[in-house]
Design an enzyme around this catalytic site. Sequence first.
Site, short mmCIF file in Angstrom:
data_model
loop_
_atom_site.label_atom_id
_atom_site.label_comp_id
_atom_site.label_asym_id
_atom_site.label_seq_id
_atom_site.Cartn_x
_atom_site.Cartn_y
_atom_site.Cartn_z
N CYS A 40 0.69 -1.14 0.44
CA CYS A 40 0.25 0.12 0.21
C CYS A 40 0.92 1.10 -0.19
CB CYS A 40 -0.59 -0.16 1.06
SG CYS A 40 -1.77 1.75 1.42
N HIS A 41 -0.26 2.38 -0.62
CA HIS A 41 0.80 3.95 -0.35
C HIS A 41 1.39 3.54 0.69
CE1 HIS A 41 2.37 6.84 -3.57
NE2 HIS A 41 2.81 7.08 -2.60
N THR A 42 1.20 3.83 2.31
CA THR A 42 1.49 3.79 3.47
C THR A 42 2.69 3.33 3.63
OG1 THR A 42 -1.05 4.08 3.81
CG2 THR A 42 0.77 4.15 5.26
N HIS A 62 1.11 -4.19 5.62
CA HIS A 62 0.51 -4.38 6.53
C HIS A 62 -1.76 -4.72 5.74
CE1 HIS A 62 0.17 -0.53 4.40
NE2 HIS A 62 -1.20 -0.46 4.91
N GLU A 63 -1.34 -5.28 5.02
CA GLU A 63 -2.64 -5.52 4.08
C GLU A 63 -2.18 -7.44 3.58
OE1 GLU A 63 -4.77 -2.56 0.91
OE2 GLU A 63 -3.71 -4.13 -0.56
N CYS A 92 -11.71 -4.71 19.69
CA CYS A 92 -11.49 -5.37 21.14
C CYS A 92 -12.74 -5.81 21.90
CB CYS A 92 -10.43 -4.33 21.87
SG CYS A 92 -11.51 -3.61 22.67
N CYS A 95 -13.16 -1.61 24.61
CA CYS A 95 -12.35 -0.56 24.81
C CYS A 95 -13.54 0.45 25.04
CB CYS A 95 -11.50 -0.16 24.69
SG CYS A 95 -11.20 0.50 22.41
N CYS A 98 -14.61 0.90 20.86
CA CYS A 98 -15.34 0.10 20.81
C CYS A 98 -16.52 0.32 21.20
CB CYS A 98 -14.36 -1.67 20.93
SG CYS A 98 -13.29 -1.83 20.09
N CYS A 106 -10.56 0.99 17.75
CA CYS A 106 -10.09 0.92 18.88
C CYS A 106 -8.39 1.24 19.07
CB CYS A 106 -9.73 -0.87 18.53
SG CYS A 106 -10.12 -1.70 20.49
N ARG A 110 -3.53 0.89 20.51
CA ARG A 110 -2.90 1.45 19.79
C ARG A 110 -1.15 2.00 20.20
NH1 ARG A 110 -0.44 4.34 17.09
NH2 ARG A 110 -1.34 5.93 15.58
N CYS A 169 -6.41 -3.97 3.67
CA CYS A 169 -6.07 -2.17 3.46
C CYS A 169 -7.03 -1.84 2.43
CB CYS A 169 -4.58 -1.58 3.73
SG CYS A 169 -4.78 0.25 4.00
N ARG A 364 -2.44 -2.37 -7.71
CA ARG A 364 -1.16 -2.81 -6.43
C ARG A 364 -1.05 -4.18 -6.61
NH1 ARG A 364 -2.44 0.35 -3.00
NH2 ARG A 364 -3.97 -0.06 -0.73
N1 LIG Z 1 -7.17 6.60 5.91
C1 LIG Z 1 -6.65 5.38 5.37
O1 LIG Z 1 -6.88 4.44 6.56
C2 LIG Z 1 -5.77 5.03 4.76
C3 LIG Z 1 -4.58 5.97 3.76
N2 LIG Z 1 -4.37 5.70 2.37
C4 LIG Z 1 -3.40 6.71 2.38
O2 LIG Z 1 -4.32 6.63 0.43
C5 LIG Z 1 -3.64 7.70 -0.11
C6 LIG Z 1 -3.30 6.66 -1.61
O3 LIG Z 1 -3.16 5.54 -1.55
P1 LIG Z 1 -2.88 4.40 -2.36
O4 LIG Z 1 -4.21 4.71 -3.18
O5 LIG Z 1 -2.43 3.28 -2.40
O6 LIG Z 1 -1.97 5.35 -3.14
P2 LIG Z 1 -1.53 5.21 -4.66
O7 LIG Z 1 -0.21 5.68 -5.40
O8 LIG Z 1 -1.73 3.67 -5.44
O9 LIG Z 1 -2.61 6.37 -5.42
C7 LIG Z 1 -2.14 7.35 -5.87
C8 LIG Z 1 -3.01 8.02 -6.99
O10 LIG Z 1 -2.46 9.84 -6.58
C9 LIG Z 1 -2.46 9.73 -7.96
N3 LIG Z 1 -1.90 11.94 -7.69
C10 LIG Z 1 -0.96 11.72 -7.41
N4 LIG Z 1 -0.40 13.09 -7.61
C11 LIG Z 1 -1.15 13.63 -7.51
C12 LIG Z 1 -1.72 15.07 -7.88
N5 LIG Z 1 -1.21 16.10 -7.93
N6 LIG Z 1 -2.57 15.10 -8.48
C13 LIG Z 1 -3.75 13.99 -8.66
N7 LIG Z 1 -3.68 12.93 -8.28
C14 LIG Z 1 -2.34 12.58 -7.79
C15 LIG Z 1 -1.26 9.03 -8.78
O11 LIG Z 1 -1.89 9.49 -10.04
C16 LIG Z 1 -2.18 7.69 -8.00
O12 LIG Z 1 -2.90 6.80 -8.92
C17 LIG Z 1 -2.04 7.52 -0.20
O13 LIG Z 1 -1.53 8.64 1.17
C18 LIG Z 1 -2.01 6.35 1.50
O14 LIG Z 1 -1.22 6.53 2.55
C19 LIG Z 1 -4.05 3.95 2.12
C20 LIG Z 1 -4.45 3.51 2.79
C21 LIG Z 1 -5.48 3.22 4.09
N1 LIG Z 2 1.35 7.22 11.76
C1 LIG Z 2 1.31 8.32 10.45
C2 LIG Z 2 -0.85 7.80 10.52
C3 LIG Z 2 -0.56 6.93 9.24
C4 LIG Z 2 -2.57 6.70 9.39
O1 LIG Z 2 -2.76 7.39 8.92
N2 LIG Z 2 -2.44 5.20 8.75
C5 LIG Z 2 -3.85 5.25 8.51
C6 LIG Z 2 -4.48 3.58 8.35
S1 LIG Z 2 -3.49 4.13 6.96
C7 LIG Z 2 -3.04 2.77 6.07
O2 LIG Z 2 -2.59 2.00 4.77
C8 LIG Z 2 -5.04 4.97 10.44
O3 LIG Z 2 -5.39 4.31 10.43
N3 LIG Z 2 -4.85 5.75 10.90
C9 LIG Z 2 -5.22 5.42 12.19
C10 LIG Z 2 -4.12 5.37 13.23
O4 LIG Z 2 -4.75 5.59 14.47
O5 LIG Z 2 -3.16 5.47 13.22
C11 LIG Z 2 1.32 9.37 12.17
O6 LIG Z 2 1.26 9.78 12.70
O7 LIG Z 2 1.11 10.88 11.04
ZN LIG Z 3 -2.48 0.79 3.73
ZN LIG Z 4 -11.11 -1.45 21.40
#
Ligand SMILES: NC(=O)C1=CN([C@@H]2O[C@H](COP(=O)(O)OP(=O)(O)OC[C@H]3O[C@@H](n4cnc5c(N)ncnc54)[C@H](O)[C@@H]3O)[C@@H](O)[C@H]2O)C=CC1
Ligand SMILES: N[C@@H](CCC(=O)N[C@@H](CSC=O)C(=O)NCC(=O)O)C(=O)O
Ligand SMILES: [Zn+2]
Ligand SMILES: [Zn+2]
Length: 369
Positions: A40-42, A62-63, A92, A95, A98, A106, A110, A169, A364
């Site tokens: 993943c990009h993360t 993480h995936e 869990c 907590c 949850c 949760c 953490r 993920c 992916r």
């Molecule tokens: N909040 C959450 O739970 C999660 C957050 N993330 C985050 O989501 C984001 C995306 O992850 P992925 O999809 O795996 O990444 P990825 O690299 O597969 O996709 C990112 C996309 O953004 C596009 N992009 C980059 N710069 C751009 C711009 N200036 N304007 C328009 N498009 C642009 C790229 O061309 C690419 O298609 C990352 O920041 C990742 O860390 C990922 C998983 C879970």
């Molecule tokens: N460690 C980072 C924050 C990273 C982050 O936001 N993680 C997401 C999942 S991204 C998955 O690909 C998340 O679940 N956040 C919730 C959490 O409790 O971490 C930072 O410190 O900025």
């Molecule tokens: Zn992820």
């Molecule tokens: Zn919990």
Amino acid sequence: MDVKAAVAFEAGKPLTIETVHLEGPKTGEVLVEIKATGVCHTDAYTLSGKDPEGLFPAILGHEGAGIVVEVGKGVTSLKPGDHVIPLYIPECRQCEYCLSLKTNLCQAVRATQGRGVMPDGTSRFSLDGQTLYHYMGTSTFANYTILPEISLAKIREDAPFDKVCYIGCGVTTGIGAVINTAKVEPGAKVVVFGLGGIGLNVIQGAKLVGADMIVGVDINPKKRALAEKFGMTHFVNPQEVDGDLVPYLVDLTKGGADYSFECIGNVKLMRQALECCHKGWGVSTIIGVAGAGEEISTRPFQLVTGRVWKGTAFGGARGRTDVPKIVDWYMDGKINIDDLITHVMPLEKINDAFDLMHHGDSIRSVITF
Ligand SMILES: NC(=O)C1=CN([C@@H]2O[C@H](COP(=O)(O)OP(=O)(O)OC[C@H]3O[C@@H](n4cnc5c(N)ncnc54)[C@H](O)[C@@H]3O)[C@@H](O)[C@H]2O)C=CC1
Ligand SMILES: N[C@@H](CCC(=O)N[C@@H](CSC=O)C(=O)NCC(=O)O)C(=O)O
Ligand SMILES: [Zn+2]
Ligand SMILES: [Zn+2]
């Protein structure tokens, strides 16, 4: 035991394949054989050094998906042979978080998870006596890993590991952001910034709930065809827009998006995603993870006039409850994962997965063990 792992020794450096030592599961812990893991990009974000919680040396990833090999004392919900998906947000069910039923965040483990260790404060991984940190409580870039029992979702045994690992993920985050966080309704106009592994799942979710207009925004035209296959109705390349992107998107959506999603991790685009929303009701959900020290900004007037800024982690999903259901959706043909897995490779090639991601050539990559 000895296990094979891709170790991140230093920020900004490629991973190195090593044979590392893994201690057995302690109380409340589970040893899992990882069969497949997405990249993943993360993972790239943390490896880049931009993650304030990033620790080195560590085993990222993480995936994943795999099989329970051994359980520690006190583990009651899992047994050897169970198929599981590791959860970077555990569930869990005890907590305050949850029990609130207001969040999936949760907090049971953490604090230690963020310090790269198991709940007892120690790591199970080491190399030549040197501690290796866990990552996101999962460390799936190893063929065996240890997790707390509450950080594992039990899944059906006929689900293919090399596909459902992505539910750990990207799939859940994208679809969950639409269903759980934004609560997009049929007929909505949706704008998705970033058509990568997360954004395409947002599109998939928006199509699933019956959105009418799904606008995809990406600077990489190679993402267009697959996004259209998943339900994107309009593609916008900001580099080809004459003038400002925000008024362009407001015009295109005839007043603004009902829902927008930022799936890149760029704070400037987070602002554009908010500001392209409809006055009075538009909701913008931040999914992308921004680097240490970065901040979002907008005119407060944007919020005064009814736009709402939200964020989501793991799509708001409660892992042990929701992940098995999403696996069922995949097995029943309700969601498409196969077309998003563009590359499959062994652990030895994991740095290629990062290169493909950085060059915009993959959606992916999945590592199989
Ligand atoms: N909040 C959450 O739970 C999660 C957050 N993330 C985050 O989501 C984001 C995306 O992850 P992925 O999809 O795996 O990444 P990825 O690299 O597969 O996709 C990112 C996309 O953004 C596009 N992009 C980059 N710069 C751009 C711009 N200036 N304007 C328009 N498009 C642009 C790229 O061309 C690419 O298609 C990352 O920041 C990742 O860390 C990922 C998983 C879970
Ligand atoms: N460690 C980072 C924050 C990273 C982050 O936001 N993680 C997401 C999942 S991204 C998955 O690909 C998340 O679940 N956040 C919730 C959490 O409790 O971490 C930072 O410190 O900025
Ligand atoms: Zn992820
Ligand atoms: Zn919990």
